[in-house]
Design a protein around this motif. Structure first.
Motif, PDB file in Angstrom:
ATOM      1  N   ALA A  50      24.551  -1.123 -43.874  1.00 60.27           N
ATOM      2  CA  ALA A  50      25.938  -1.033 -44.309  1.00 60.27           C
ATOM      3  C   ALA A  50      26.312  -2.288 -45.079  1.00 60.27           C
ATOM      4  O   ALA A  50      25.711  -3.358 -44.883  1.00 60.27           O
ATOM      5  CB  ALA A  50      26.875  -0.841 -43.130  1.00 60.27           C
ATOM      6  N   ILE A  51      27.305  -2.136 -45.958  1.00 60.57           N
ATOM      7  CA  ILE A  51      27.811  -3.271 -46.724  1.00 60.57           C
ATOM      8  C   ILE A  51      29.326  -3.178 -46.775  1.00 60.57           C
ATOM      9  O   ILE A  51      29.886  -2.141 -47.123  1.00 60.57           O
ATOM     10  CB  ILE A  51      27.179  -3.306 -48.131  1.00 60.57           C
ATOM     11  CG1 ILE A  51      27.629  -4.555 -48.891  1.00 60.57           C
ATOM     12  CG2 ILE A  51      27.454  -2.033 -48.920  1.00 60.57           C
ATOM     13  CD1 ILE A  51      26.780  -4.825 -50.143  1.00 60.57           C
ATOM     14  N   TYR A  58      24.689  -5.382 -43.103  1.00 62.26           N
ATOM     15  CA  TYR A  58      24.181  -5.153 -41.755  1.00 62.26           C
ATOM     16  C   TYR A  58      22.980  -4.221 -41.865  1.00 62.26           C
ATOM     17  O   TYR A  58      22.972  -3.320 -42.715  1.00 62.26           O
ATOM     18  CB  TYR A  58      25.241  -4.488 -40.879  1.00 62.26           C
ATOM     19  CG  TYR A  58      26.574  -5.185 -40.870  1.00 62.26           C
ATOM     20  CD1 TYR A  58      27.562  -4.856 -41.795  1.00 62.26           C
ATOM     21  CD2 TYR A  58      26.857  -6.184 -39.942  1.00 62.26           C
ATOM     22  CE1 TYR A  58      28.794  -5.497 -41.795  1.00 62.26           C
ATOM     23  CE2 TYR A  58      28.085  -6.827 -39.930  1.00 62.26           C
ATOM     24  CZ  TYR A  58      29.040  -6.477 -40.859  1.00 62.26           C
ATOM     25  OH  TYR A  58      30.258  -7.117 -40.853  1.00 62.26           O
ATOM     26  N   TYR A  59      21.995  -4.418 -40.987  1.00 58.86           N
ATOM     27  CA  TYR A  59      20.791  -3.608 -41.019  1.00 58.86           C
ATOM     28  C   TYR A  59      20.362  -3.204 -39.616  1.00 58.86           C
ATOM     29  O   TYR A  59      20.526  -3.962 -38.657  1.00 58.86           O
ATOM     30  CB  TYR A  59      19.639  -4.386 -41.675  1.00 58.86           C
ATOM     31  CG  TYR A  59      19.871  -4.721 -43.115  1.00 58.86           C
ATOM     32  CD1 TYR A  59      20.400  -5.954 -43.492  1.00 58.86           C
ATOM     33  CD2 TYR A  59      19.585  -3.803 -44.122  1.00 58.86           C
ATOM     34  CE1 TYR A  59      20.630  -6.265 -44.818  1.00 58.86           C
ATOM     35  CE2 TYR A  59      19.806  -4.108 -45.459  1.00 58.86           C
ATOM     36  CZ  TYR A  59      20.338  -5.336 -45.794  1.00 58.86           C
ATOM     37  OH  TYR A  59      20.567  -5.633 -47.118  1.00 58.86           O
ATOM     38  N   ALA A  60      19.767  -2.033 -39.533  1.00 57.10           N
ATOM     39  CA  ALA A  60      19.088  -1.646 -38.305  1.00 57.10           C
ATOM     40  C   ALA A  60      17.840  -2.510 -38.154  1.00 57.10           C
ATOM     41  O   ALA A  60      17.216  -2.896 -39.153  1.00 57.10           O
ATOM     42  CB  ALA A  60      18.707  -0.172 -38.363  1.00 57.10           C
ATOM     43  N   LYS A  64      15.090  -4.070 -41.094  1.00 60.36           N
ATOM     44  CA  LYS A  64      15.415  -5.448 -41.474  1.00 60.36           C
ATOM     45  C   LYS A  64      14.203  -6.115 -42.100  1.00 60.36           C
ATOM     46  O   LYS A  64      13.083  -6.035 -41.575  1.00 60.36           O
ATOM     47  CB  LYS A  64      15.886  -6.204 -40.242  1.00 60.36           C
ATOM     48  CG  LYS A  64      16.742  -7.412 -40.515  1.00 60.36           C
ATOM     49  CD  LYS A  64      17.340  -7.951 -39.224  1.00 60.36           C
ATOM     50  CE  LYS A  64      18.351  -6.997 -38.627  1.00 60.36           C
ATOM     51  NZ  LYS A  64      19.003  -7.551 -37.411  1.00 60.36           N
ATOM     52  N   GLY A  65      14.416  -6.751 -43.244  1.00 58.62           N
ATOM     53  CA  GLY A  65      13.329  -7.410 -43.953  1.00 58.62           C
ATOM     54  C   GLY A  65      12.594  -6.518 -44.926  1.00 58.62           C
ATOM     55  O   GLY A  65      11.815  -7.003 -45.751  1.00 58.62           O
ATOM     56  N   MET A  82      14.273   0.146 -50.848  1.00 53.13           N
ATOM     57  CA  MET A  82      13.384   0.320 -49.701  1.00 53.13           C
ATOM     58  C   MET A  82      11.975  -0.104 -50.084  1.00 53.13           C
ATOM     59  O   MET A  82      11.371   0.513 -50.976  1.00 53.13           O
ATOM     60  CB  MET A  82      13.407   1.776 -49.233  1.00 53.13           C
ATOM     61  CG  MET A  82      14.806   2.299 -48.939  1.00 53.13           C
ATOM     62  SD  MET A  82      14.815   3.947 -48.228  1.00 53.13           S
ATOM     63  CE  MET A  82      14.162   4.899 -49.601  1.00 53.13           C
ATOM     64  N   ASN A  83      11.481  -1.150 -49.470  1.00 52.35           N
ATOM     65  CA  ASN A  83      10.141  -1.659 -49.719  1.00 52.35           C
ATOM     66  C   ASN A  83       9.271  -1.500 -48.471  1.00 52.35           C
ATOM     67  O   ASN A  83       9.791  -1.301 -47.369  1.00 52.35           O
ATOM     68  CB  ASN A  83      10.203  -3.130 -50.129  1.00 52.35           C
ATOM     69  CG  ASN A  83      10.987  -3.357 -51.393  1.00 52.35           C
ATOM     70  OD1 ASN A  83      11.026  -2.513 -52.287  1.00 52.35           O
ATOM     71  ND2 ASN A  83      11.631  -4.512 -51.490  1.00 52.35           N
TER      72      ASN A  83
END
Length: 122
Positions: A50-51, A58-60, A64-65, A82-83
């Motif tokens: 979310a932004i 914010y990230y799950a 994250k990363g 998405m990487n």
């Protein structure tokens, strides 16, 4: 009223990348918190990222990363880069807009897109 349209999904090999876009219709896009959720077959919809209106993100923990959420208010668009994708990232990804409450809970978002399929092969 906010209309949301996602794009950018597809089939990618594990380790690859995709960028999802969510175009918003409406004149108050910049006032909304934007979120990405996903739902895999047989599973509940889960929070991804979310932004806020001030670009706080914010990230799950699961992404994250690896994933990055961003927004361009001039274009009324939110992105999800998405990487290092994994097969467990396979799901339908939904964009959502909300004005308050818990950023990680789907019920605190007022508007939803139709979703875009992301499939990661092993």
């Amino acid at each position: 009223q906010v209309q949301l349209v996602e794009s950018g999904g597809g089939l990618v090999q594990a380790g690859g990348s995709l960028r999802l876009s969510c175009a918003a219709g409406g004149r108050t896009f910049s006032m909304y918190r934007m979120g990405w959720f996903r739902q895999a077959p047989g599973k509940e919809r889960e929070f991804v990222a979310a932004i806020n209106w001030n670009s706080i993100t914010y990230y799950a923990d699961s992404v994250k990363g690896r994933f990055t959420i961003s927004r361009d208010d001039a274009k009324n668009t939110v992105y999800l880069q998405m990487n290092s994708l994994k097969p467990e990232d396979t799901a339908i990804y939904y964009c959502a807009a909300g004005r308050g409450g818990d950023f990680s809970r789907s019920l605190h978002y007022d508007y939803w897109g139709q979703g875009t399929q992301v499939t990661v092969s092993s």
